[in-house]
Motif scaffolding. Sequence first.
Motif, PDB file in Angstrom:
ATOM      1  N   ALA A  96       0.843  -1.200   0.000  1.00 25.00           N
ATOM      2  CA  ALA A  96       0.000   0.000   0.000  1.00 25.00           C
ATOM      3  C   ALA A  96       0.877   1.247   0.000  1.00 25.00           C
ATOM      4  N   LYS A  97       0.360   2.303  -0.610  1.00 25.49           N
ATOM      5  CA  LYS A  97       1.117   3.559  -0.670  1.00 25.49           C
ATOM      6  C   LYS A  97       0.670   4.491   0.442  1.00 25.49           C
ATOM      7  N   LEU A  98       1.649   5.065   1.130  1.00 23.05           N
ATOM      8  CA  LEU A  98       1.386   6.067   2.152  1.00 23.05           C
ATOM      9  C   LEU A  98       1.603   7.448   1.547  1.00 23.05           C
ATOM     10  N   PHE A  99       0.679   8.349   1.812  1.00 20.27           N
ATOM     11  CA  PHE A  99       0.812   9.732   1.335  1.00 20.27           C
ATOM     12  C   PHE A  99       1.281  10.607   2.484  1.00 20.27           C
ATOM     13  N   LEU A 100       2.215  11.508   2.201  1.00 20.58           N
ATOM     14  CA  LEU A 100       2.725  12.423   3.215  1.00 20.58           C
ATOM     15  C   LEU A 100       3.010  13.768   2.576  1.00 20.58           C
ATOM     16  N   LEU A 101       2.989  14.808   3.389  1.00 27.10           N
ATOM     17  CA  LEU A 101       3.230  16.152   2.878  1.00 27.10           C
ATOM     18  C   LEU A 101       4.715  16.389   2.641  1.00 27.10           C
ATOM     19  N   THR A 102       5.015  17.160   1.622  1.00 27.75           N
ATOM     20  CA  THR A 102       6.378  17.632   1.384  1.00 27.75           C
ATOM     21  C   THR A 102       6.556  18.949   2.136  1.00 27.75           C
ATOM     22  N   GLU A 103       7.748  19.513   2.049  1.00 26.70           N
ATOM     23  CA  GLU A 103       7.990  20.812   2.680  1.00 26.70           C
ATOM     24  C   GLU A 103       7.067  21.869   2.078  1.00 26.70           C
ATOM     25  N   ALA A 104       6.840  21.779   0.754  1.00 22.93           N
ATOM     26  CA  ALA A 104       5.925  22.727   0.105  1.00 22.93           C
ATOM     27  C   ALA A 104       4.504  22.558   0.631  1.00 22.93           C
ATOM     28  N   GLY A 105       4.119  21.316   0.930  1.00 25.25           N
ATOM     29  CA  GLY A 105       2.798  21.066   1.480  1.00 25.25           C
ATOM     30  C   GLY A 105       2.644  21.639   2.871  1.00 25.25           C
ATOM     31  N   ARG A 106       3.683  21.523   3.671  1.00 23.55           N
ATOM     32  CA  ARG A 106       3.621  22.100   5.023  1.00 23.55           C
ATOM     33  C   ARG A 106       3.554  23.620   4.976  1.00 23.55           C
ATOM     34  N   ALA A 107       4.155  24.191   3.933  1.00 24.84           N
ATOM     35  CA  ALA A 107       4.218  25.653   3.848  1.00 24.84           C
ATOM     36  C   ALA A 107       2.834  26.276   3.740  1.00 24.84           C
TER      37      ALA A 107
END
Length: 283
Positions: A96-107
């Motif tokens: 299964a694939k896990l999705f996570l935020l990148t630094e741009a997403g956290r911004a």
Amino acid sequence: MKKNGTTGEGRGDQPRTAAVGVPVQVSAVNVAEGRTRHEVARLLLEQGPMTAVVVAEQLGISPTAIRRHLDALQADGEAETSDAPRRGPRGRGRPAKLFLLTEAGRARFGHAYDDLASSAIRFLAEHAGPDAVRAFAERRVEGLVGPHRQAITGSADPVERAEALATALSREGYAASTRQIGAGAQASNVGAQLCQHHCPVAHVAAEFPQLCEAETEAFAKLLGTHVQRLATIARGDNACTTHVPAGPAGIPAHPEPDRTTPREAAAPPEGHAPRIPNGGKPA
């Protein structure tokens, strides 16, 4: 001449618009889509890497719709994927694939005044030295957790204190949580991990690690035990993770001054004879 189901050139045939050339219906859909996408991103921020199915369950939206939002976040560089760790015997099929935020997403959740803060601390370091930066870091973390000290130190158990600390940090914008580490009856003997899924000062801490160091020391004092920083967002990790061992507190959060008199300090424990240097022989 007007025809049903078609749009003529007369003003009465045009749909109402919120802006020139933008139908109200389309604008409303875009707003709703943007809101949902922001909620998807916030969930990844607060709870860390998760599958599309879990995101759909948490938000009560169909997995198909969630995958569309996750694909959009990936296309914008705000999310990325990693393979979920396998548990139990290795089966067929892709993990299964896990999705996570990148630094741009956290911004998107704010890195306000990062450049100004970095410049100010850099100026402090150049003109007052590293000790001044350290003092600033300690003062900052005290202002962060100090108001919550009583709620955090209400329990003698470091793991319970960690849960209270997570609640306090979340109120301060750090999206923190805890999880028990261990299995079965041994779990209480192993401890917990304190995870901060957002760090408002991550960009500044990347240049000035004193901010992270002061935070770790403050956590140890509040939790009453030695803690170990396993990961930080400032170093490029997905979350700031701190290991909190279980068991009796080893570092009192409010140490009492030593009021033992010299006579009491010299007295041997009950049932034990006093130790005489050199067996009573002259040195």
